[in-house]
Design an enzyme around this catalytic site. Structure first.
Site, PDB file in Angstrom:
ATOM      1  N   PHE A  12       0.389  10.060  -7.898  1.00 22.94           N
ATOM      2  CA  PHE A  12       0.385   8.641  -7.616  1.00 22.94           C
ATOM      3  C   PHE A  12      -0.179   7.864  -8.782  1.00 22.94           C
ATOM      4  O   PHE A  12      -0.110   6.678  -8.829  1.00 22.94           O
ATOM      5  CB  PHE A  12      -0.422   8.339  -6.344  1.00 22.94           C
ATOM      6  CG  PHE A  12       0.056   9.133  -5.152  1.00 22.94           C
ATOM      7  CD1 PHE A  12       1.408   9.377  -4.965  1.00 22.94           C
ATOM      8  CD2 PHE A  12      -0.834   9.647  -4.245  1.00 22.94           C
ATOM      9  CE1 PHE A  12       1.863  10.114  -3.889  1.00 22.94           C
ATOM     10  CE2 PHE A  12      -0.403  10.365  -3.152  1.00 22.94           C
ATOM     11  CZ  PHE A  12       0.949  10.606  -2.978  1.00 22.94           C
ATOM     12  N   TRP A  58       2.532   1.591  -3.387  1.00 27.13           N
ATOM     13  CA  TRP A  58       1.581   2.016  -4.413  1.00 27.13           C
ATOM     14  C   TRP A  58       1.504   3.535  -4.485  1.00 27.13           C
ATOM     15  O   TRP A  58       1.314   4.114  -5.550  1.00 27.13           O
ATOM     16  CB  TRP A  58       0.202   1.434  -4.116  1.00 27.13           C
ATOM     17  CG  TRP A  58      -0.869   1.841  -5.074  1.00 27.13           C
ATOM     18  CD1 TRP A  58      -1.201   1.210  -6.245  1.00 27.13           C
ATOM     19  CD2 TRP A  58      -1.758   2.970  -4.971  1.00 27.13           C
ATOM     20  NE1 TRP A  58      -2.235   1.872  -6.871  1.00 27.13           N
ATOM     21  CE2 TRP A  58      -2.594   2.958  -6.123  1.00 27.13           C
ATOM     22  CE3 TRP A  58      -1.919   3.982  -4.035  1.00 27.13           C
ATOM     23  CZ2 TRP A  58      -3.569   3.917  -6.327  1.00 27.13           C
ATOM     24  CZ3 TRP A  58      -2.889   4.940  -4.246  1.00 27.13           C
ATOM     25  CH2 TRP A  58      -3.701   4.906  -5.377  1.00 27.13           C
ATOM     26  N   HIS A  59       1.666   4.187  -3.338  1.00 24.67           N
ATOM     27  CA  HIS A  59       1.542   5.643  -3.296  1.00 24.67           C
ATOM     28  C   HIS A  59       2.733   6.362  -3.911  1.00 24.67           C
ATOM     29  O   HIS A  59       2.596   7.525  -4.302  1.00 24.67           O
ATOM     30  CB  HIS A  59       1.345   6.112  -1.850  1.00 24.67           C
ATOM     31  CG  HIS A  59      -0.031   5.882  -1.323  1.00 24.67           C
ATOM     32  ND1 HIS A  59      -0.443   4.678  -0.809  1.00 24.67           N
ATOM     33  CD2 HIS A  59      -1.112   6.703  -1.249  1.00 24.67           C
ATOM     34  CE1 HIS A  59      -1.705   4.766  -0.430  1.00 24.67           C
ATOM     35  NE2 HIS A  59      -2.145   5.978  -0.687  1.00 24.67           N
ATOM     36  N   GLY A  60       3.859   5.729  -3.989  1.00 24.20           N
ATOM     37  CA  GLY A  60       4.987   6.423  -4.597  1.00 24.20           C
ATOM     38  C   GLY A  60       6.282   5.649  -4.482  1.00 24.20           C
ATOM     39  O   GLY A  60       6.432   4.759  -3.623  1.00 24.20           O
ATOM     40  N   SER A  82       0.827  -1.198   0.000  1.00 23.85           N
ATOM     41  CA  SER A  82       0.000   0.000   0.000  1.00 23.85           C
ATOM     42  C   SER A  82       0.863   1.250   0.000  1.00 23.85           C
ATOM     43  O   SER A  82       0.610   2.204  -0.743  1.00 23.85           O
ATOM     44  CB  SER A  82      -0.923   0.002   1.236  1.00 23.85           C
ATOM     45  OG  SER A  82      -1.606   1.233   1.344  1.00 23.85           O
TER      46      SER A  82
END
Length: 480
Positions: free
Chosen positions: A480, A329-331, A326
């Site tokens: 993102f 996934w954001h960066g 998670s």
């Protein structure tokens, strides 16, 4: 093109809505085609050639999915259907591979160079396609659902393209699953109530983004761009709170606008936020924050890994994997990985017994969650882990009692106070007041709807004036 832009609000959206409402109500295929065309223009306006990457992801998942469906009634499977897992794996590897190349290649190069303490590889000049994290997860959710037999493969490429490319959720979510809205591509209608609720929801979302998130972001940017040694204790805490408000009202505001836009076209999306800052544990926070992402990871990563059926320690391992993913996934930065791991660790601790202690005091459990959230947002906002650690050490240090050095303008103070107030869920209290008042007069519900619409229009006007007069209009989740 962003929702909070003059071009979108006063040119693109009015013309698209007008054309959509002029189309025949009976021919849903024409409406789908029209939405696909409008969404293609929306995306092409900002990305040009990157649209072909999205087209490839769409085509790959659409044409592979029919061979993944478990046809239990047919013993004579085709050659490809015998290798369903291999086909699924190939599709996932290609899609995630594209995502990795555009989003994580330079991060991987940085890690390898740091590991071997030499410049093994040169960094690549790569432009991240807009919304690739979202439309990749959209397409893969469909493919997974077909593979697990939860839905039949879609026969119409046009419908599937419209689903993935629908501009309300295309570039910044929420992550909408095809299984949840498939029927709406066959039959939907825009009712008067739906249009009213959609407009009101969009206006509220726009005001959350423009009037609250944009305003507090000015102070948050000042704090996080200043050297740590120049910041006082109050600066550090107010900066963390300002960023917590910014990212919440930015992303939840965008989700509100997306849900409102979908209502205007007759679609119903699931909620993506549910007042996360009133949570009393880290696990509850993630049941309220970015719900579409957390449920996606739960259904397509956590449960396939075994979920909580393989014992406590394997459950903890699965939780840590999911939350590290998670964060990633954001960066492509170690700060995002550490941010995800932070929540994974605390949720694991809650699984081991901390949850029972938290239940003993609502006040202490809420303070516990807020401290985790603020700590996490400092890590999330920081450019490096060194900066985050320095920030947090001074922020939690009892010896750093120096006064604040960066003043806060009155409009920012006002926005922060309003933001803190609306982090709380006032809906139950509001409903009770309306119901009690309705006992006195049946006109109350009419007045409530009318006043709600008037307030939303006023908020839209004020937001539009702010957009026209200001050049500061960032969208956090666009990167993102």
């Amino acid at each position: 093109m962003v929702f909070s832009s003059v071009i979108f609000l006063f040119l693109f959206l009015p013309f698209v809505l007008l054309g959509y409402y002029l189309l025949s109500r009976k021919n849903i295929q024409i409406k789908n085609t029209y939405l696909l065309l409008a969404s293609s223009i929306f995306y092409y306006f900002g990305e040009q050639n990157s649209i072909f990457i999205m087209m490839f992801v769409i085509a790959l998942n659409f044409y592979i999915a029919p061979y993944l469906y478990p046809d239990y009634s047919n013993d004579k499977k085709t050659f490809l259907q015998k290798y369903r897992l291999g086909l699924l794996s190939a599709c996932v590897v290609i899609c995630i591979g594209l995502l990795w190349y555009f989003k994580y290649l330079n991060f991987s190069i940085e890690l390898l160079n740091a590991l071997f303490h030499k410049q093994l590889f040169e960094f690549k000049d790569i432009v991240l396609p807009l919304g690739i994290s979202f439309y990749t997860f959209h397409a893969l959710s469909y493919t997974f659902d077909v593979y697990y037999g939860r839905m039949l493969p879609e026969k119409s490429l046009l419908r599937f393209m419209t689903y993935v490319m629908m501009f309300p959720q295309l570039v910044a979510g929420p992550i909408v699953r095809y299984i949840d809205i498939k029927k709406q591509f066959y039959h939907r209608c825009v009712t008067q109530a739906g249009l009213y609720n959609g407009i009101r929801r969009f206006c509220y979302g726009l005001s959350k983004k423009v009037l609250l998130a944009n305003t507090v972001s000015i102070y948050a940017d000042k704090i996080f761009s200043a050297p740590i040694e120049q910041l006082g204790l109050l600066d550090l805490w107010l900066g963390a709170i300002a960023y917590a408000l910014q990212i919440y009202f930015d992303f939840s505001g965008y989700s509100d606008m997306a849900i409102g836009l979908a209502m205007m076209f007759g679609f119903r999306y699931k909620e993506n936020f549910n007042y996360p800052y009133i949570a009393k544990s880290a696990s509850e926070f993630w049941r309220r924050w970015h719900i579409s992402l957390s449920t996606w990871l739960r259904d397509y990563v956590y449960i396939p890994l075994g979920g909580n059926k393989l014992g406590t320690y394997k459950k903890i391992k699965n939780v840590l994997i999911v939350f590290i993913l998670s964060g990633l996934w954001h960066g492509a930065n170690s700060t995002f990985v550490c941010w995800g791991a932070l929540y994974g660790i605390f949720i694991a601790l809650e699984t081991l017994g901390l949850r029972n202690l938290l239940k003993k005091s609502n006040t202490l459990s809420h303070i516990y969650l807020i401290l985790i959230a603020l700590t996490g947002w400092v890590i999330f906002r920081s450019d490096t882990m060194n900066y985050a650690c320095e920030y947090l050490i001074k922020m939690y240090s009892l010896t750093a009692i120096d006064v604040n050095t960066i003043p806060m303008e009155n409009n920012i103070v006002f926005a922060m106070v309003i933001g803190l107030i609306f982090c709380y869920d006032w809906r139950p209290h509001y409903k009770r007041i309306v119901i009690r008042a309705s006992n006195l007069s049946h006109r109350v519900f009419y007045i409530e709807k009318l006043s709600g619409f008037i307030i939303s229009v006023l908020l839209f006007v004020i937001s539009a004036m702010s957009i026209v007069s200001s050049s500061h209009n960032p969208f956090i989740y666009f990167r993102f």
